[in-house]
Design an enzyme around this catalytic site. Structure first.
Site, PDB file in Angstrom:
ATOM      1  N   ARG A  94      33.027  44.978  40.796  1.00 27.33           N
ATOM      2  CA  ARG A  94      34.227  45.700  41.238  1.00 27.33           C
ATOM      3  C   ARG A  94      34.221  47.109  40.664  1.00 27.33           C
ATOM      4  O   ARG A  94      34.007  47.291  39.474  1.00 27.33           O
ATOM      5  CB  ARG A  94      35.504  44.968  40.809  1.00 27.33           C
ATOM      6  CG  ARG A  94      35.694  43.620  41.471  1.00 27.33           C
ATOM      7  CD  ARG A  94      36.957  42.934  40.989  1.00 27.33           C
ATOM      8  NE  ARG A  94      37.016  41.562  41.459  1.00 27.33           N
ATOM      9  CZ  ARG A  94      37.918  40.682  41.046  1.00 27.33           C
ATOM     10  NH1 ARG A  94      38.843  41.042  40.158  1.00 27.33           N
ATOM     11  NH2 ARG A  94      37.915  39.449  41.514  1.00 27.33           N
ATOM     12  N   SER A 187      39.955  41.295  44.994  1.00 28.40           N
ATOM     13  CA  SER A 187      41.016  40.344  44.690  1.00 28.40           C
ATOM     14  C   SER A 187      42.399  40.978  44.751  1.00 28.40           C
ATOM     15  O   SER A 187      42.788  41.529  45.772  1.00 28.40           O
ATOM     16  CB  SER A 187      40.759  39.684  43.331  1.00 28.40           C
ATOM     17  OG  SER A 187      41.672  38.637  43.090  1.00 28.40           O
ATOM     18  N   ASP A 352      47.799  36.868  47.278  1.00 33.06           N
ATOM     19  CA  ASP A 352      47.237  38.151  46.848  1.00 33.06           C
ATOM     20  C   ASP A 352      46.268  38.735  47.869  1.00 33.06           C
ATOM     21  O   ASP A 352      46.203  38.289  49.010  1.00 33.06           O
ATOM     22  CB  ASP A 352      46.549  37.989  45.492  1.00 33.06           C
ATOM     23  CG  ASP A 352      45.264  37.184  45.574  1.00 33.06           C
ATOM     24  OD1 ASP A 352      45.187  36.279  46.431  1.00 33.06           O
ATOM     25  OD2 ASP A 352      44.332  37.452  44.788  1.00 33.06           O
ATOM     26  N   ASP A 356      43.472  33.972  47.309  1.00 34.09           N
ATOM     27  CA  ASP A 356      43.189  32.843  46.426  1.00 34.09           C
ATOM     28  C   ASP A 356      44.255  32.615  45.357  1.00 34.09           C
ATOM     29  O   ASP A 356      44.212  31.619  44.647  1.00 34.09           O
ATOM     30  CB  ASP A 356      41.800  32.972  45.784  1.00 34.09           C
ATOM     31  CG  ASP A 356      41.657  34.186  44.876  1.00 34.09           C
ATOM     32  OD1 ASP A 356      42.599  35.000  44.801  1.00 34.09           O
ATOM     33  OD2 ASP A 356      40.582  34.324  44.248  1.00 34.09           O
ATOM     34  N   ARG A 357      45.229  33.518  45.249  1.00 33.77           N
ATOM     35  CA  ARG A 357      46.301  33.351  44.266  1.00 33.77           C
ATOM     36  C   ARG A 357      47.627  33.085  44.963  1.00 33.77           C
ATOM     37  O   ARG A 357      47.777  33.338  46.154  1.00 33.77           O
ATOM     38  CB  ARG A 357      46.414  34.583  43.373  1.00 33.77           C
ATOM     39  CG  ARG A 357      45.158  34.882  42.597  1.00 33.77           C
ATOM     40  CD  ARG A 357      45.342  36.011  41.617  1.00 33.77           C
ATOM     41  NE  ARG A 357      44.074  36.347  40.982  1.00 33.77           N
ATOM     42  CZ  ARG A 357      43.941  36.843  39.763  1.00 33.77           C
ATOM     43  NH1 ARG A 357      45.016  37.069  39.024  1.00 33.77           N
ATOM     44  NH2 ARG A 357      42.754  37.130  39.262  1.00 33.77           N
ATOM     45  N   THR A 420      38.326  30.923  31.271  1.00 29.62           N
ATOM     46  CA  THR A 420      38.817  31.548  32.493  1.00 29.62           C
ATOM     47  C   THR A 420      37.643  31.809  33.428  1.00 29.62           C
ATOM     48  O   THR A 420      36.625  32.347  33.019  1.00 29.62           O
ATOM     49  CB  THR A 420      39.540  32.864  32.167  1.00 29.62           C
ATOM     50  OG1 THR A 420      40.678  32.577  31.344  1.00 29.62           O
ATOM     51  CG2 THR A 420      39.989  33.567  33.428  1.00 29.62           C
ATOM     52  N   GLU A 439      44.962  27.976  36.853  1.00 28.47           N
ATOM     53  CA  GLU A 439      44.944  29.025  35.847  1.00 28.47           C
ATOM     54  C   GLU A 439      46.317  29.668  35.776  1.00 28.47           C
ATOM     55  O   GLU A 439      47.015  29.766  36.792  1.00 28.47           O
ATOM     56  CB  GLU A 439      43.901  30.092  36.189  1.00 28.47           C
ATOM     57  CG  GLU A 439      42.480  29.582  36.240  1.00 28.47           C
ATOM     58  CD  GLU A 439      41.489  30.667  36.615  1.00 28.47           C
ATOM     59  OE1 GLU A 439      40.345  30.594  36.143  1.00 28.47           O
ATOM     60  OE2 GLU A 439      41.862  31.580  37.382  1.00 28.47           O
ATOM     61  N   SER A 441      46.913  32.620  35.692  1.00 24.77           N
ATOM     62  CA  SER A 441      46.859  33.877  36.440  1.00 24.77           C
ATOM     63  C   SER A 441      47.119  33.650  37.927  1.00 24.77           C
ATOM     64  O   SER A 441      46.515  34.311  38.770  1.00 24.77           O
ATOM     65  CB  SER A 441      45.512  34.559  36.218  1.00 24.77           C
ATOM     66  OG  SER A 441      44.442  33.684  36.510  1.00 24.77           O
ATOM     67  N   LYS A 452      39.898  28.914  44.104  1.00 29.76           N
ATOM     68  CA  LYS A 452      41.343  28.723  44.091  1.00 29.76           C
ATOM     69  C   LYS A 452      41.884  29.110  45.456  1.00 29.76           C
ATOM     70  O   LYS A 452      41.249  29.856  46.191  1.00 29.76           O
ATOM     71  CB  LYS A 452      41.989  29.507  42.961  1.00 29.76           C
ATOM     72  CG  LYS A 452      41.601  30.971  42.826  1.00 29.76           C
ATOM     73  CD  LYS A 452      42.238  31.551  41.565  1.00 29.76           C
ATOM     74  CE  LYS A 452      41.811  32.996  41.332  1.00 29.76           C
ATOM     75  NZ  LYS A 452      40.513  33.097  40.654  1.00 29.76           N
TER      76      LYS A 452
END
Length: 629
Positions: A94, A187, A352, A356-357, A420, A439, A441, A452
């Protein structure tokens, strides 16, 4: 420029001639280019071919219509040289998008990846390609496709318009038995010309590549000397269908269908539909102008009969509408404001950048991610068909609160505490040891894929509510999100939990702080007093994978006290600038009469202790966190 050529034979595609049309998704060489692959003498475009053909019209084939084909393709070897700054982690690479747009920056990394893989993992194989729709994804798609073809990949499955959520990529890899896949995403980081871009590779199981591969990628970026590129035209990503060149093909696929089919297998859609179609149940989903905007309407509205206006920010945008697509109380403020109105919806959720969140809210009620995964696990067997036989095991990341531990203990399930990083869950899943994990997060998931999954978590919560509400008649009080959480706390106790994020700190100061804390840990002894807390142990978390025996060390500095309270310090490098210091604070409270206390009040003594012990202000100069969760 020197070049090598390779020829591939193919059966000529007989069809009605309709002319092949291509719309370049990057500037021509006369414009400001994204890569020297474009600005050098090679423009990644095939030479005119009189045998180019097109088939129009719909096709009943699962692979869609054949759009174009050619008898052969040229493979050219482009000289290059190493570029600094391509250290790769399990979340991939990233950087600021302008970095990726530098000459050969992305191309070098993609070629280094192929140089790192065993030949059988990609030669004549199928790979998946997709991303979150952020700025530069379309241009990057064309670069990746041409380098994949140049390295002998047989087929690329790419989401229409380059769109595939991270969970969908994992699902497509697994369903179509692909050898792996590229995910173009940074992400939850912002997108746009001035912001972030990212790339990572997932294996045939659908999980992120292990460190053994990411370390090789980085090593190869330091010695790379050539890029293998196929001279083919840009692929039209706007229409579902197959484009063939020699033995290489690109299939543009519907980004929704495979993932939707999987969700229908995991959940009882009739049960959820009964909930979302009720006139007395309010639902809202905030896609944050990110990739789940492409999935929200087909799943929640078209299939589950939620009201069309229940989807907010549902159009994926390259810059996420100038927003920060991170589903938390700070960056999803629009949703939070709606949910905390007196007349707000009964259930709200957000996802997100790459899908995945997740964040889950009830009316005037926030569910912490640590509680969320524990509550899903506690209710999964009765509410979700996929878990009818019961979960195989449960796991959480080390910084996540111990709520899930207590569920595993009560249900007598195997339990794992891992560093993590979702890859640690994936190994356990592949070994048949794990079903549900999460998680702190805002990442929650199960073994239905190896990433996730934000929408999965939302559907899991809707299933729990629907199971409790299914027999309620109109006018009867419905079970609320708060009711479900309070019932859970009454059964298992409450883990007060908060995370303080200090984003974009100077890396030097942040690293010095962690080294200072490691020195304290090295000298610490059980029984030492830290204010009103007595130390049970302090360490720098290390994990030995029970599946492959690999060891991950220096995963977070922990101070664990005799009453179960914890303070944890970690650095995160997932942003593209500086370092993020994360401090996690947890305190367990079994007394039901104290469960209604605000979390920030309940853990304030621990917060003060955490800041004092770390000397955070002294090392970083930061007085306040960027985000409190």
């Amino acid at each position: 420029m020197s070049s090598t050529y390779a020829r591939f034979d193919t059966v000529f595609l007989l069809s009605r001639f309709a002319g092949a049309k291509y719309s370049p998704l990057w500037p021509s060489s006369s414009s400001s280019s994204h890569s020297s692959l474009l600005s050098s003498g090679i423009h990644l475009r095939a030479k005119p071919n009189s045998r180019l053909r097109s088939v129009t019209g719909a096709s009943s084939s699962s692979s869609g219509p054949i759009i174009a084909g050619s008898e052969s393709i040229e493979i050219k070897s482009l000289p290059t040289k190493p570029i600094e700054g391509q250290k790769t982690g399990t979340s991939g690479l990233r950087k600021k998008v302008k970095v990726f747009m530098q000459d050969n920056y992305l191309a070098n990394w993609i070629q280094a990846l192929f140089n790192s893989l065993p030949l059988e993992d990609y030669k004549d194989a199928t790979l998946v390609l997709g991303g979150d729709g952020r700025y530069f994804n379309k241009e990057a798609s064309q670069i990746i496709i041409k380098i994949a073809a140049g390295n002998g990949v047989g087929k690329i499955l790419v989401g229409q318009e380059g769109i595939l959520s991270t969970p969908a990529v994992s699902a497509v890899i697994r369903k179509r038995k692909a050898n792996g896949g590229f995910i173009m995403s940074a992400s939850h980081n912002p997108g746009g010309p001035e912001y972030d871009w990212g790339i990572k590779f997932n294996y045939s199981s659908g999980q992120p590549a292990p460190e053994s591969i990411t370390d090789k990628i980085y090593g190869n970026t330091l010695s790379i000397s050539e890029i293998k590129v196929a001279e083919i035209p840009d692929i039209d990503l706007s229409h579902v269908g197959v484009t063939k060149y020699g033995n290489f093909s690109v299939e543009v696929i519907d980004p929704i269908s495979d993932y939707l089919e999987l969700m229908e297998d995991v959940f009882d859609f009739d049960l959820i539909r009964g909930l979302l179609s009720r006139s007395d149940f309010g639902f809202m989903f905030d896609a944050m102008h990110a990739v789940t905007g492409a999935y929200a309407k087909p799943i929640f509205v078209d299939n589950l009969e939620a009201k069309p206006d229940s989807i907010s920010n549902g159009v994926p945008l390259e810059d996420f509408g100038h927003g920060h697509p991170d589903p938390n109380l700070t960056y999803a403020k629009d949703l939070v404001d709606v949910m905390y109105r007196d007349d707000g919806p009964d259930f709200g959720a957000a996802s997100d950048g790459d899908g995945d969140r997740n964040m889950v809210l009830g009316n005037k009620f926030f569910v912490t991610p640590s509680d969320s995964v524990a509550i899903i696990a506690a209710n999964a067997q009765e509410a979700i068909p996929y878990f009818r036989a019961g979960p195989k095991g449960l796991a959480r990341s080390m910084p996540t609160s111990g709520a899930l531990d207590r569920v595993a203990e009560k249900l007598k399930l195997p339990f794992f505490e891992v560093p993590t990083g979702w890859k640690f869950f994936g190994n356990l899943m592949d070994a048949g040891k794990l079903s549900i994990c999460g998680e702190e997060s805002f990442g929650t998931g199960s073994d239905h894929i190896r990433e996730k999954d934000g929408i999965w978590a939302v559907l899991a919560w809707l299933s729990i509510l629907a199971h409790r509400i299914k027999d309620k008649k109109p006018g009867e009080k419905l079970v609320s999100v708060a009711d479900v959480v309070n019932e859970y706390w009454a059964t298992y106790g409450r883990n007060f939990f908060s995370r303080y994020d200090y984003e974009e700190c100077e890396s030097e100061g942040a690293n010095k702080m962690i080294e200072y804390l490691r020195d304290i840990v090295a000298k610490s002894k059980a029984g030492e007093n830290y204010g009103n807390y007595v130390l049970q142990f302090a360490d720098d978390f290390s994990y030995k994978d029970p599946v492959d025996g690999s060891v991950a060390s220096k995963q977070g500095v922990r101070f664990v006290f005799t009453d179960g309270s914890r303070i944890i310090y970690r650095l995160s490098g997932n942003g593209s600038a500086g370092a993020t210091v994360r401090i996690y604070i947890e305190q367990f409270e079994p007394d039901v009469s104290k469960h209604d206390v605000d979390a920030q009040i309940a853990i304030k003594p621990l917060i003060d202790l955490a800041l004092s012990v770390s000397k955070l202000k002294e090392f970083t100069g930061r007085e306040k966190p960027t985000v409190i969760t």
